[in-house]
Design a protein around this motif. Structure first.
Motif, PDB file in Angstrom:
ATOM      1  N   LEU A   1      -3.612 -44.368 -21.304  1.00 30.29           N
ATOM      2  CA  LEU A   1      -2.606 -44.760 -21.382  1.00 30.29           C
ATOM      3  C   LEU A   1      -3.902 -45.745 -22.919  1.00 30.29           C
ATOM      4  CD1 LEU A   1      -0.075 -45.666 -21.998  1.00 30.29           C
ATOM      5  CD2 LEU A   1      -0.652 -47.593 -20.775  1.00 30.29           C
ATOM      6  N   ILE A   2      -3.357 -45.477 -24.795  1.00 28.47           N
ATOM      7  CA  ILE A   2      -3.748 -46.267 -25.112  1.00 28.47           C
ATOM      8  C   ILE A   2      -2.713 -47.405 -25.731  1.00 28.47           C
ATOM      9  CG2 ILE A   2      -5.525 -46.091 -26.866  1.00 28.47           C
ATOM     10  CD1 ILE A   2      -5.661 -43.501 -26.788  1.00 28.47           C
ATOM     11  N   HIS A   3      -3.580 -48.613 -26.357  1.00 31.00           N
ATOM     12  CA  HIS A   3      -2.603 -50.119 -26.943  1.00 31.00           C
ATOM     13  C   HIS A   3      -3.884 -50.192 -27.899  1.00 31.00           C
ATOM     14  CE1 HIS A   3      -1.671 -50.374 -23.084  1.00 31.00           C
ATOM     15  NE2 HIS A   3      -0.766 -51.237 -23.865  1.00 31.00           N
ATOM     16  N   ILE A   4      -2.817 -50.088 -29.307  1.00 29.49           N
ATOM     17  CA  ILE A   4      -3.623 -49.926 -30.511  1.00 29.49           C
ATOM     18  C   ILE A   4      -2.796 -51.639 -31.304  1.00 29.49           C
ATOM     19  CG2 ILE A   4      -4.507 -49.013 -32.982  1.00 29.49           C
ATOM     20  CD1 ILE A   4      -3.064 -46.843 -30.313  1.00 29.49           C
ATOM     21  N   ILE A   5      -3.862 -52.198 -31.418  1.00 29.75           N
ATOM     22  CA  ILE A   5      -3.214 -53.349 -32.402  1.00 29.75           C
ATOM     23  C   ILE A   5      -4.372 -53.330 -33.861  1.00 29.75           C
ATOM     24  CG2 ILE A   5      -3.253 -55.923 -32.697  1.00 29.75           C
ATOM     25  CD1 ILE A   5      -4.093 -56.072 -29.789  1.00 29.75           C
ATOM     26  N   THR A   6      -3.151 -53.401 -34.657  1.00 35.94           N
ATOM     27  CA  THR A   6      -2.984 -52.666 -36.068  1.00 35.94           C
ATOM     28  C   THR A   6      -2.153 -53.127 -37.088  1.00 35.94           C
ATOM     29  OG1 THR A   6      -3.322 -50.844 -37.724  1.00 35.94           O
ATOM     30  CG2 THR A   6      -1.836 -50.513 -35.892  1.00 35.94           C
ATOM     31  N   GLN A   7      -2.577 -53.606 -38.390  1.00 31.35           N
ATOM     32  CA  GLN A   7      -2.295 -53.834 -39.663  1.00 31.35           C
ATOM     33  C   GLN A   7      -1.143 -52.579 -40.182  1.00 31.35           C
ATOM     34  OE1 GLN A   7      -4.758 -56.545 -41.712  1.00 31.35           O
ATOM     35  NE2 GLN A   7      -3.762 -58.471 -40.647  1.00 31.35           N
ATOM     36  N   LYS A   8      -1.236 -51.917 -40.464  1.00 35.02           N
ATOM     37  CA  LYS A   8      -0.763 -50.313 -40.765  1.00 35.02           C
ATOM     38  C   LYS A   8      -0.327 -48.907 -39.385  1.00 35.02           C
ATOM     39  CE  LYS A   8      -4.726 -49.956 -43.669  1.00 35.02           C
ATOM     40  NZ  LYS A   8      -5.853 -50.354 -44.642  1.00 35.02           N
ATOM     41  N   PRO A   9       0.542 -49.990 -38.815  1.00 35.43           N
ATOM     42  CA  PRO A   9       0.966 -48.791 -37.580  1.00 35.43           C
ATOM     43  C   PRO A   9       1.583 -47.562 -37.656  1.00 35.43           C
ATOM     44  CG  PRO A   9       2.672 -51.316 -38.025  1.00 35.43           C
ATOM     45  CD  PRO A   9       1.281 -51.390 -39.066  1.00 35.43           C
ATOM     46  N   LYS A  10       1.940 -48.005 -39.137  1.00 32.08           N
ATOM     47  CA  LYS A  10       2.774 -46.605 -39.767  1.00 32.08           C
ATOM     48  C   LYS A  10       2.654 -45.672 -40.122  1.00 32.08           C
ATOM     49  CE  LYS A  10       6.970 -44.081 -41.742  1.00 32.08           C
ATOM     50  NZ  LYS A  10       6.682 -42.787 -42.223  1.00 32.08           N
ATOM     51  N   GLU A  11       0.966 -46.054 -40.682  1.00 31.69           N
ATOM     52  CA  GLU A  11       0.231 -44.593 -41.385  1.00 31.69           C
ATOM     53  C   GLU A  11      -0.487 -44.254 -40.091  1.00 31.69           C
ATOM     54  OE1 GLU A  11       0.598 -47.776 -42.412  1.00 31.69           O
ATOM     55  OE2 GLU A  11       0.109 -48.318 -44.926  1.00 31.69           O
TER      56      GLU A  11
END
Length: 283
Positions: free
Chosen positions: A201-211
């Motif tokens: 299970l992977i959580h990613i905090i990002t400013q580019k969620p759509k890409e």
């Protein structure tokens, strides 16, 4: 009608599971002085030194635990556990009459005994019950001391029985073989209960969620859930992506994320079981 069918299936599973477990004890572990831990391990010690029937001892030891468990927890769990315990008690003594002990190398006995014990217990646990003993005791202890996990309590109880068995048998190697057997049993149990579709299970905090979402779906054919989050320190609004996948896909996933957003923050954790499209089907 549905209740009758469910109860019938429960009993069939209990019979199969207890039969496999009893065969493992009678054929592999007990003849080679390998303790299965828990109440069964105590009962086998009583049989070894006082010639008391192991099955009857399992039942007698479990009776007060089941009564206390029923008064504390009630419900189908305890009723199913009481029935499974009674079947286990009967099958242990019955197996002793029909099956011959197999005296062999400790490794072989612990491996095959562990495999069969894990398989047998899984049949019982799949129907929402246990074979009593350490499981009920652990639940009672956990209820009194909630900061101690169930897993640690059960492990401590099993290790205590294994240690006592090694002292009584005057055989330190038997304790080592018992640990091997218990470990293998737990792994088989987990595999049969949760299946082979364990994952990450992977959580990613990002400013580019759509890409990142588009890249993951295009390259790995995995869906991604987008959640809105706020940084506790910075107060900034960001997006967190949630994605489940198989362990073999994690490396490719990391490369895709880093290629899109090198500053993305990733948290990768184990998932005991993943059910749904692309994984094991819901049952």
């Amino acid at each position: 009608m549905r209740s009758i069918k469910r109860n019938t299936v429960d009993i069939i599973f209990y019979l199969i599971g207890c039969g496999i477990y009893s065969a493992a004890v009678v054929v592999f572990t007990d003849p080679n002085e390998i303790s299965p831990g828990g109440v069964t391990g105590i009962a086998l010690l009583l049989q070894h030194f006082f010639s008391l029937p192991a099955g009857i001892m399992v039942f007698i030891i479990n009776v007060p635990l089941i009564i206390i468990g029923f008064l504390r927890f009630g419900g189908r769990f305890i009723i199913g556990t009481a029935l499974a315990t009674a079947i286990m008690s009967f099958s242990l003594d019955l197996a002793g009459y029909f099956l011959k002990p197999y005296y062999t190398d400790g490794i072989l006995a612990s491996v095959f005994g562990g495999i069969m014990m894990g398989a047998g217990l899984s049949f019982v646990l799949l129907r929402g019950a246990t074979t009593g003993g350490a499981d009920i005791a652990a639940k009672l202890i956990n209820n009194r001391f909630p900061y101690i996990s169930m897993g640690r309590i059960i492990l401590a109880l099993d290790l205590a029985v294994v240690t006592i068995s090694a002292i009584c048998y005057k055989n330190f190697e038997s304790a080592l073989y018992s640990v091997i057997s218990l470990y293998i049993s737990s792994r088989v149990l987990d595999g049969l209960l949760y299946g082979t579709d364990r994952g990450k299970l992977i959580h990613i905090i990002t400013q580019k969620p759509k890409e990142i979402s588009d890249s993951v779906f295009r390259e790995l054919k995995r869906g991604v859930t987008v959640l809105s989050v706020t940084g506790g320190y910075t107060g900034e609004e960001r997006s967190m992506l949630l994605c489940a996948m198989r362990p073999s896909e994690v490396s490719s996933f990391q490369r895709l994320v880093r290629a899109v957003d090198p500053d993305a923050f990733l948290i990768i954790s184990d998932a005991g079981a993943i059910l749904g499209q692309g994984f094991k089907k819901n049952e």
